[in-house]
Design a protein around this motif. Sequence first.
Motif, PDB file in Angstrom:
ATOM      1  N   ASP A  19     -15.847  -2.659  10.425  1.00 11.44           N
ATOM      2  CA  ASP A  19     -14.661  -1.829  10.967  1.00 11.44           C
ATOM      3  C   ASP A  19     -13.730  -1.616   9.712  1.00 11.44           C
ATOM      4  O   ASP A  19     -12.369  -2.300  10.689  1.00 11.44           O
ATOM      5  CB  ASP A  19     -14.992  -2.977  12.692  1.00 11.44           C
ATOM      6  N   TYR A  20     -13.102  -0.930   9.348  1.00  9.41           N
ATOM      7  CA  TYR A  20     -12.212  -0.900   8.156  1.00  9.41           C
ATOM      8  C   TYR A  20     -11.498   0.210   8.838  1.00  9.41           C
ATOM      9  O   TYR A  20     -10.194  -0.034   8.989  1.00  9.41           O
ATOM     10  CB  TYR A  20     -13.002  -0.290   6.686  1.00  9.41           C
ATOM     11  N   HIS A  33     -10.774   0.284  11.518  1.00  8.96           N
ATOM     12  CA  HIS A  33      -9.395  -0.037  12.771  1.00  8.96           C
ATOM     13  C   HIS A  33      -8.155  -0.250  12.407  1.00  8.96           C
ATOM     14  O   HIS A  33      -7.152  -0.298  12.865  1.00  8.96           O
ATOM     15  CB  HIS A  33     -10.482  -1.022  13.378  1.00  8.96           C
ATOM     16  N   VAL A  34      -8.815  -1.738  10.627  1.00  7.65           N
ATOM     17  CA  VAL A  34      -7.131  -2.178  10.544  1.00  7.65           C
ATOM     18  C   VAL A  34      -7.122  -0.644   9.279  1.00  7.65           C
ATOM     19  O   VAL A  34      -5.960  -1.264   8.516  1.00  7.65           O
ATOM     20  CB  VAL A  34      -7.662  -3.242   9.753  1.00  7.65           C
ATOM     21  N   VAL A  69      -5.043   1.628   8.563  1.00  4.05           N
ATOM     22  CA  VAL A  69      -3.507   1.942   8.308  1.00  4.05           C
ATOM     23  C   VAL A  69      -2.598   0.861   7.784  1.00  4.05           C
ATOM     24  O   VAL A  69      -2.011   0.901   6.765  1.00  4.05           O
ATOM     25  CB  VAL A  69      -2.707   2.637   9.676  1.00  4.05           C
ATOM     26  N   PRO A  70      -2.480  -0.076   8.368  1.00  6.24           N
ATOM     27  CA  PRO A  70      -1.869  -1.580   8.308  1.00  6.24           C
ATOM     28  C   PRO A  70      -2.630  -1.654   7.186  1.00  6.24           C
ATOM     29  O   PRO A  70      -1.336  -2.781   5.881  1.00  6.24           O
ATOM     30  CB  PRO A  70      -2.009  -2.158   9.121  1.00  6.24           C
ATOM     31  N   PHE A  71      -3.976  -1.519   6.927  1.00  4.58           N
ATOM     32  CA  PHE A  71      -3.932  -2.664   5.669  1.00  4.58           C
ATOM     33  C   PHE A  71      -3.924  -1.885   4.163  1.00  4.58           C
ATOM     34  O   PHE A  71      -3.444  -2.582   3.512  1.00  4.58           O
ATOM     35  CB  PHE A  71      -6.229  -2.511   5.205  1.00  4.58           C
ATOM     36  N   THR A  74      -0.301  -2.452   3.194  1.00  5.24           N
ATOM     37  CA  THR A  74       0.212  -3.681   3.426  1.00  5.24           C
ATOM     38  C   THR A  74      -0.356  -3.938   1.575  1.00  5.24           C
ATOM     39  O   THR A  74       0.449  -4.043   0.791  1.00  5.24           O
ATOM     40  CB  THR A  74      -0.513  -4.900   3.567  1.00  5.24           C
ATOM     41  N   LEU A  75      -1.539  -2.756   1.093  1.00 11.99           N
ATOM     42  CA  LEU A  75      -1.790  -3.050  -0.233  1.00 11.99           C
ATOM     43  C   LEU A  75      -1.190  -2.480  -1.604  1.00 11.99           C
ATOM     44  O   LEU A  75      -0.485  -2.840  -2.071  1.00 11.99           O
ATOM     45  CB  LEU A  75      -3.449  -2.091  -0.053  1.00 11.99           C
ATOM     46  N   ILE A 120       1.603  -2.227  -0.727  1.00 13.42           N
ATOM     47  CA  ILE A 120       3.383  -3.139  -0.925  1.00 13.42           C
ATOM     48  C   ILE A 120       3.105  -4.342  -2.164  1.00 13.42           C
ATOM     49  O   ILE A 120       3.591  -4.571  -2.811  1.00 13.42           O
ATOM     50  CB  ILE A 120       3.625  -3.876   0.127  1.00 13.42           C
ATOM     51  N   MET A 121       1.268  -4.246  -1.374  1.00 17.09           N
ATOM     52  CA  MET A 121       0.733  -5.945  -2.719  1.00 17.09           C
ATOM     53  C   MET A 121       0.914  -5.140  -4.156  1.00 17.09           C
ATOM     54  O   MET A 121       0.620  -5.772  -4.953  1.00 17.09           O
ATOM     55  CB  MET A 121      -0.549  -6.173  -2.248  1.00 17.09           C
ATOM     56  N   SER A 161       4.086  -5.390  -5.651  1.00 18.81           N
ATOM     57  CA  SER A 161       4.995  -6.311  -5.939  1.00 18.81           C
ATOM     58  C   SER A 161       4.227  -6.923  -6.865  1.00 18.81           C
ATOM     59  O   SER A 161       4.915  -7.689  -7.919  1.00 18.81           O
ATOM     60  CB  SER A 161       4.574  -6.933  -4.781  1.00 18.81           C
ATOM     61  N   LEU A 186      12.218   8.945   5.489  1.00 20.49           N
ATOM     62  CA  LEU A 186      12.005   7.477   6.728  1.00 20.49           C
ATOM     63  C   LEU A 186      11.924   6.284   6.456  1.00 20.49           C
ATOM     64  O   LEU A 186      12.230   5.229   6.799  1.00 20.49           O
ATOM     65  CB  LEU A 186      11.519   8.871   8.185  1.00 20.49           C
ATOM     66  N   TYR A 187      11.049   5.954   5.556  1.00 19.25           N
ATOM     67  CA  TYR A 187      10.981   4.304   5.188  1.00 19.25           C
ATOM     68  C   TYR A 187      11.800   3.835   4.045  1.00 19.25           C
ATOM     69  O   TYR A 187      11.822   2.807   4.441  1.00 19.25           O
ATOM     70  CB  TYR A 187       9.831   4.250   5.846  1.00 19.25           C
ATOM     71  N   VAL A 222      11.128  -3.482  -2.625  1.00 13.00           N
ATOM     72  CA  VAL A 222      10.252  -2.882  -2.460  1.00 13.00           C
ATOM     73  C   VAL A 222      10.206  -1.428  -2.710  1.00 13.00           C
ATOM     74  O   VAL A 222       8.815  -0.239  -3.413  1.00 13.00           O
ATOM     75  CB  VAL A 222       9.492  -3.436  -1.389  1.00 13.00           C
TER      76      VAL A 222
END
Lengths: 584, 584
Positions: free
Chosen positions: A1-2, A4-5, A7-9, A12-13, A15-16, A19, A70-71, A296
């Motif tokens: 169920d990719y 579903h997650v 946007v945040p996934f 996060t990747l 940013i990871m 880093s 914005l971010y 970051v």
Amino acid sequence: DYQHVQVPFEITLWIMLASLAKIGFHLYNKLPSVVPESCLLIFVGLIMGGIIYGLNDKSPPVMDSDIFFLYLLPPIVLDAGYFMPSRPFFENMGTILLYAVVGTIWNVFGIGFSLYGICQVKAFRLQDVSLLHNLLFGSLIAAVDPVAVLAVFEEIHVNEKLHILVFGESLLNDAVTVVLYKLFRSFCEMPTIKSVDVFAGVGKFFVVGLGGVLVGLTFGMTAAFTTRFTKDIRVIEPLFVFLYSYLSYLTAEMFHLSGIVAIIACAMGMKRYVEANISLKSHTTVKYFMKMWSSVSDTLIFIFLGVSTIGENHEWNWPYICFTVIFCLIWRALGVLVLTFFVNRFHVNTITSKDQFIIAYGGLRGAICFSLVFLLPDFHRKKLFIAATTVVILFTVFVQGMTIRPLVDLLAVKRKRESAPTVGEQIHIRFLDHLLAGIEDISGHWGQYYWKDKLEYFNSKYLQKILLREYDQPKSSIVLLYEKLERKHAIELAEAGQLGHAPSHPSLLRSHFLCSNSDRTVKIDKKLEDALNPDVLENIQEILARNLYRIRRTGPAYNRHTLPGESEPVEHAKEILILRHKSL
Amino acid sequence: DYQHVQVPFEITLWIMLASLAKIGFHLYNKLPSVVPESCLLIFVGLIMGGIIYGLNDKSPPVMDSDIFFLYLLPPIVLDAGYFMPSRPFFENMGTILLYAVVGTIWNVFGIGFSLYGICQVKAFRLQDVSLLHNLLFGSLIAAVDPVAVLAVFEEIHVNEKLHILVFGESLLNDAVTVVLYKLFRSFCEMPTIKSVDVFAGVGKFFVVGLGGVLVGLTFGMTAAFTTRFTKDIRVIEPLFVFLYSYLSYLTAEMFHLSGIVAIIACAMGMKRYVEANISLKSHTTVKYFMKMWSSVSDTLIFIFLGVSTIGENHEWNWPYICFTVIFCLIWRALGVLVLTFFVNRFHVNTITSKDQFIIAYGGLRGAICFSLVFLLPDFHRKKLFIAATTVVILFTVFVQGMTIRPLVDLLAVKRKRESAPTVGEQIHIRFLDHLLAGIEDISGHWGQYYWKDKLEYFNSKYLQKILLREYDQPKSSIVLLYEKLERKHAIELAEAGQLGHAPSHPSLLRSHFLCSNSDRTVKIDKKLEDALNPDVLENIQEILARNLYRIRRTGPAYNRHTLPGESEPVEHAKEILILRHKSL
């Protein structure tokens, strides 16, 4: 169920990745000392863009301007504003504003008009680019980028004044860039331009800049006021620093004011009060998280810059692109020379020709130009502008960014002093400030010191009472500094495992100190007494009393003929023993 | 230009509202001591929902289940997992798992079947609600909510074992809830149910739970491994803790495993290594930010719960709703009684009947039920389920949440001990652990201590070498604890302004200590010696040597006949003087 997650996934990747790239560079110690990190990150981005392009056979996604403004931008600017050394900033305010406002306008029109000249040459096939479009392009390419400047200048450690001149300019020119960019963009869409519109544009400078300051200060003061009431709930204190500064940025952007100026005003305005109100741990968290976030964001921006470079949205035209790079360099150099000439006529502490060269050479372009060029309305030469902007950014970041460190070494530009000012120096600087304020007051000259003194008076008389907690005595900055040093020292001692548990006898020593002190009491003039009120004086005396040993101990090191030998601690201990014996 | 900044602006404003609400409550000291914060926050949400409803004349927006599961829940669970007291958690693991797995299944089927029984009564007009729908409803309403439990139990300070039983259950039942909820949901959509599907469902328990643990541990170990290399770039260390744990949650959710279990496993797995690798300031930041984030998420969840309650998506049916509340209470009470009966038969340290009552009474429902009920597929009785869920949540949070504190006082339930265990206690606990492990080893009983010892051995032999920095000596937990205390003490001293700058003589004292120590050396058995390897022993000796004065000083306080008088410090100072004189 990719899905579903997703946007945040993916966030996060990314940013990871950023880093991990940062860690990777720092594992090889030699690399960062030669090549600035920003170059390496763009390089990583280029490779990633190439991979995406190779796999999908279509252009990789370009950096979204909304995401950038914005971010990604706010954390960097917040960090810059919060850690801005306020003294050099305000001392060189006039010069910075001159560079930021007049210098940027000079560059915009210089680059715009001369590129228009190039467009008239028939051989280059650029006759369809109008003057207005050239000016619009000039307005977005002229702006020095704070992110790029910070990334390079943080590594080369030039002296504080030079740093603040380049960096302050890059921050404050945002207001000018915003106004000119929007002005030319609206002119491009208008059928005819009236002279009224031009005057309205000039008026807008002040609205956008001062409006930003006003919004920022309002939110900053509200933030300081809010942290008065967080005594019982320390854990959300850091949140307010971030929330209010972000709100100030968004509010300013909402009203088409300068968000960068707003967030800097907010950060500089609240810093002093917030730091006094919040707990030590909250403060560490605020500082750490700000640095982390900006670092970051910074990394992501440069990686995205690299990724966005790859693709098919470029139109290549050798003459236009080459002349853009050349004009950017020439007009900036000329601007700095002319403006510095005027600045040096009014200042005792002049800007040397070496410094001028570094100021001109340090005018790096970055992600702001890049985002602005993508925000351009669609017209048939947009891809040419994108290509020219990309080349200018890569040229300034790679060529100038990589050569500036050797040049600084070669020219022997004055470096930043490594050590922090001693408490003695701080006291003297402060004393001189009061002296100069007094002289200015007597001579009727409303100079910088006069206004600073008035502001300080207003601050301690009204602002502090509203914004600081009631039970917190408004402490002198020197006492605060001392406490900070003391705390640092304690932690160091504990980490080295040398914390002695012997009781100190401040009370005994203090009485002794006070006796001897009363003999040589000096007359302190009214001004200084005002500043060093009884509480502060008592504090300082306490501090001195507690550290009398320490001062003595560091004494011998100044003597040219004695070396700090191993026998010293024993002697010192003996001295203490004798003293203690007496006191008992 | 509001649209441009709408999304971040509104998010920031909601967070701001939540933080300000929190500050507001804490300004009135009496309020939080009577009413739990969660109730107040729901109340604020109700008012806000009412205002929105009144102004727009349509239902206010309900809490988006995606936002809840992807952004609001992870910080709270991460915080819970990271600060989980691991000793009581693992000691009561069996009991917690029994409550979480068997207890939840018991509740689901109990509530489901008895509600189905109610639906058969013709007078209630509920015949159209099928057994499967009732079981589905049972599966979402049975789950005890960690957010609600944490919010209430953090304020009432019951003893550690009771706390970990209720809280651990609320965390670990996520796997069961996820499986049962998804199972019944897919059954609802299937035309016929085969017995194979039911068995597959039972198998899924293990996959979902153990899969979550596996995903979590993998990410946790990777996080620990990554922080090995952050020596030169301290500022992004905290980021990895957050990134990896969030990734573990998202990955688990992606594969339909239990995200909550994954993030807890990740946090508990990495904590030990990350803490040893990262700097002190990074650690403060991690802790602070985790607390801050979870506190804000928590606040937002309760406010949203309140806001979402107002509106027109409820179908009111007195009997169904009342019986839901009653069955929730009865089945939980019965479940706890029966399960505890079995637990107590196998344990020496039994769960008292008072504790049983609090465990049953503390089964609060919260935002997880609420989000799950909104995720239900549309069918004609969904609004009834929403209404029943809302009532159960409000009943448990308001009635049970507000009365649990007086009940705890009334029943005189054993409270948490206020003070942290002393170093002496810690040493004894550790000694006993080794002793028990030895006894279990000799007697061939593979009990909890045996496995713990084996795990510890595996950890120090392999894991630490891979996951910890090379130059960092793997320190004993006691030495780490001491260093922590020392650091805390130093900061306190500095903040109180009593840091003496007198040099300590650890070396002199140490030799003295070692001499006297050698006389009364005791034989340490093999096991203990293994644990306290030479480095650790040396460390402990150094520590003792450095604090010899302190131990002596605190000595007289234990004497029943002397009071810690004012003359003591002087005497103590004299003693030090004499000792120092000798040593010089």
